[in-house]
Design a protein around this motif. Structure first.
Motif, mmCIF file in Angstrom:
data_model
loop_
_atom_site.group_PDB
_atom_site.id
_atom_site.type_symbol
_atom_site.label_atom_id
_atom_site.label_comp_id
_atom_site.label_asym_id
_atom_site.label_seq_id
_atom_site.Cartn_x
_atom_site.Cartn_y
_atom_site.Cartn_z
ATOM 1 N N SER A 309 43.693 33.522 43.472
ATOM 2 C CA SER A 309 44.353 33.318 44.771
ATOM 3 C C SER A 309 45.034 31.954 44.810
ATOM 4 C CB SER A 309 43.330 33.416 45.905
ATOM 5 O OG SER A 309 42.722 34.679 45.889
ATOM 6 N N SER A 353 42.676 34.635 49.948
ATOM 7 C CA SER A 353 41.428 35.103 49.334
ATOM 8 C C SER A 353 41.419 36.621 49.269
ATOM 9 C CB SER A 353 40.233 34.620 50.152
ATOM 10 O OG SER A 353 39.043 35.165 49.657
ATOM 11 N N SER A 355 38.728 38.458 48.646
ATOM 12 C CA SER A 355 37.503 38.931 49.301
ATOM 13 C C SER A 355 37.372 38.458 50.742
ATOM 14 C CB SER A 355 36.297 38.422 48.526
ATOM 15 O OG SER A 355 36.265 36.999 48.565
ATOM 16 N N THR A 358 34.954 33.862 49.982
ATOM 17 C CA THR A 358 34.735 32.755 49.048
ATOM 18 C C THR A 358 34.254 31.517 49.807
ATOM 19 O OG1 THR A 358 36.398 33.678 47.603
ATOM 20 C CG2 THR A 358 35.891 31.347 47.285
ATOM 21 N N GLU A 496 38.737 35.153 31.130
ATOM 22 C CA GLU A 496 37.611 35.728 31.868
ATOM 23 C C GLU A 496 37.169 37.087 31.343
ATOM 24 O OE1 GLU A 496 40.003 36.861 36.017
ATOM 25 O OE2 GLU A 496 37.967 36.138 36.137
#
Ligand code: M6R
Length: 616
Positions: A309, A353, A355, A358, A496
């Motif tokens: 983000s 974000s 979600s 965060t 990642e």
């Protein structure tokens, strides 16, 4: 991090808990456990590793599972102590009468532990949560009231928490408490549910109460009682959940990540739908609550976000400054919250974000609100904590993203930032809306979904390149200008999910240090679009080649020179420099995916990560 589920009613609790936890796996997946209430006893089952391990443990305990209609469950992302069975939740007091599951971090756990040891509490795990179990049990021994005991205990706890508590002498209730960690209570008929997030309970009920910070609730199968920390009874504000049960299907793809990458053309269409209809039309952003006068008074924008983000925010800076002409700062929330920052009513703060949960970004948002800044949240979860804190909301409509590596939510964030920029231009400088560059950007945005499809439908070269480079241990990604954030995001994707060391640099910075690392073992991936920085990036690539680095080019332009220079070229359809981050990233997502897949990595749930980072 960590997911919590609770159930009290008439169904088999183990099934509700397991299913709920499976929808919370994105919050962590290093170990899991449940506590099931049976007649006069609480049975605890735990397993290290993925949720399937717990499922297998419970399969062997059908006798107990068949008898229990209430219980609490937890899926963990370790903060204190290794991800072992011992450290998995639920945790208990000395005698095992009281059990607790917890999401968050108890910052003063050492002090509390020292204190509790004086009363004979014995600690078995390395977790901070075990302190809560002993503390609540200690309070319970004084008042024999589980809700009062939990309330008294949380008053002594510093940090963040969402707790579920059960006591074997009170089988008709579960107590919950929350501060800075999400917790919802699903309201049913003759049954009630508890969860960290909606997907865990949406199959059973569409009615829920969002517990707020510093509230405690007693949940029975046919009643819910909420109080503040002073014991004052609060109103049960039942809300309707705007969610359909999520069909968590991979739709034939091997991984959610691949499915989500391929969904991006539709995501782009969804984001634009109703907001941008043609290149001459106005941008419609109904949820931006700032009046034209307030918008004209904005002197500065600050964007606060983390991870992917944050990278979207960095692209946002380029377009906001280029088109809206408003100075824009972008900062990682985790850094922002520990500085003496300056913001006021003329500062627009944009929190980004996926979600909306965060922790660092939530803290930053709370800080800027206190200073009078208008907070606009760009999120994929309009039901999240951040959305509830927002003055204005820009939901990005990417749909539930399951894979831990963010892909389609990034696309939706990028396009939302382009829309927001054009909206600001429209309000603050209506004349410039007719500018050729703006009209052509709008036209390109409308054409983008088809161009994304052209990339996702033609992955042969990307797959071959992935195979060729999968054995390298280090990568450098370079770009300049608006694609510098693309280099950062491409490198983040690769590291990642494949655990390959990849770093994104501004191409111009290469010669100021990183070039020292270059040799034939360090491939350089350059993102270069035909535009004002193309020739500069080409020169930086020449410099890398002179140090024998293998070169991969991601570009919309090929000529003899680039053919000679690059070892491998991945092309994208023609696109302006301005919008190119939205297309280049698709190539980098696919490259990272195929490298990780080729290496046999757990693409959707990479080690050590969680999708929602709810601890600071
Ligand atoms: O939910 P958020 O967008 O606030 O999450 C921020 C980061 O944790 C997230 O982008 C993370 O970096 C992803 N794993 C990236 O793929």
């Amino acid at each position: 991090m960590c997911g919590i589920v609770g159930y009290i009613g008439f169904k088999k609790a183990s099934e509700v808990l397991l299913k709920g936890l499976s929808y919370l796996e994105y919050r962590g997946y290093d170990s899991s456990g449940v506590a099931l209430m049976t007649k006069g006893k609480i049975e605890i089952f735990k397993a290290p590793g993925k949720l399937n391990n717990l499922r297998e443990v419970l399969l062997k305990e059908q006798n107990i599972c068949n008898k229990s209609t209430s219980g609490i469950g937890h899926i963990r992302w370790a903060t204190h102590g290794l991800p072992t069975e011992l450290n998995a939740h639920p945790h208990t007091c000395n005698c095992g009468s009281l059990v607790v599951v917890h999401n968050g971090i108890i910052e003063n756990y050492k002090e509390l532990k020292n204190e509790l040891e004086k009363y004979g509490c014995e600690f078995k795990s390395q977790t901070d949560t075990e302190v809560a179990a002993h503390l609540i049990a200690h309070e319970f021994s004084k008042c024999k009231d589980l809700m009062a005991a939990t309330t008294n205990a949380v008053k002594k706890i510093q940090g963040a928490y969402a707790f579920c508590v059960m006591h074997k002498t009170m089988p008709d209730k579960i107590i919950v408490a929350r501060k800075n960690a999400p917790l919802i209570i699903g309201v049913g008929e003759g049954e009630n549910f508890i969860a960290s997030d909606i997907p865990a309970i949406i199959e059973y009920t569409k009615k829920a109460i969002y517990l707020n910070d510093n509230q405690v609730a007693e949940i029975k199968k046919d009643s819910i009682r909420i109080t503040d920390l002073e014991g004052n009874l609060l109103e049960n504000k039942v809300e309707f959940l705007p969610f359909e049960p999520v069909a968590l299907s991979k739709m034939g793809y091997k991984h959610y990540m691949l499915k989500e990458i391929h969904e991006q053309s539709d995501v782009a269409r969804n984001v634009l739908q109703g907001k941008l209809t043609n290149s001459k039309s106005e941008i419609v952003l109904e949820d931006v609550k700032l009046t034209p006068k307030e918008l004209k008074n904005i002197k500065r924008i600050q964007i606060i976000a983390c991870g992917t983000s944050l990278h979207a925010g960095l692209v946002g800076k380029y377009i906001l400054e280029k088109f809206a002409k408003i100075p824009t700062d972008v900062e990682a929330s985790s850094e922002y919250i520990y500085r003496d920052t300056i913001s006021d009513e003329n500062t627009l703060t944009i929190g980004i974000s996926q979600s909306g949960e965060t922790a660092d970004t939530i803290t930053a948002i709370k800080q800027v609100r206190e200073k009078g800044s208008h907070v606009l949240i760009i999120t994929n979860r309009p039901d999240s904590t951040m959305a509830r804190l927002a003055d204005s909301l820009l939901p990005v409509n990417a749909g539930i993203e399951v894979s831990v590596a963010a892909t389609k939510s990034y696309m939706a964030q990028l396009l939302s930032l382009y829309l927001l920029t054009l909206y600001l231009v429209q309000i603050t400088n209506p004349e410039s809306v007719k500018d050729k560059e703006i009209v052509s950007l709008k036209q390109e945005m409308l054409e983008l979904p088809n161009k994304i499809e052209a990339v996702t439908n033609n992955t042969k070269a990307i797959k071959e390149t992935a195979k060729k480079y999968s054995s390298f241990k280090d990568f450098i990604f370079i770009a300049r200008g608006i694609n510098f954030p693309t280099a950062l995001e491409g490198a983040l994707k690769l590291k990642e999910i494949s655990y390959i060391n990849a770093t994104g640099y501004s191409a111009g910075e290469l010669k100021h240090g990183p070039i020292a690392m270059l040799d034939e073992t360090m491939p350089v991936l350059a993102i270069l679009n035909k535009g004002c920085v193309y020739d500069k990036v080409m020169s930086n690539c020449e410099e890398a080649k002179a140090r024998q680095a293998k070169l991969i080019g991601v570009t919309n332009f090929i000529d003899r020179k680039s053919k000679d220079l690059f070892d491998d070229i991945l092309t994208i359809p023609d696109i302006s420099d301005t919008l190119s981050p939205a297309l280049n990233i698709v190539v980098l997502q696919l490259l990272a995916y195929y490298i990780a897949e080729y290496l046999g990595k757990d693409v959707d749930q990479p080690r050590n990560l969680a999708k929602s980072v709810t601890v600071e």
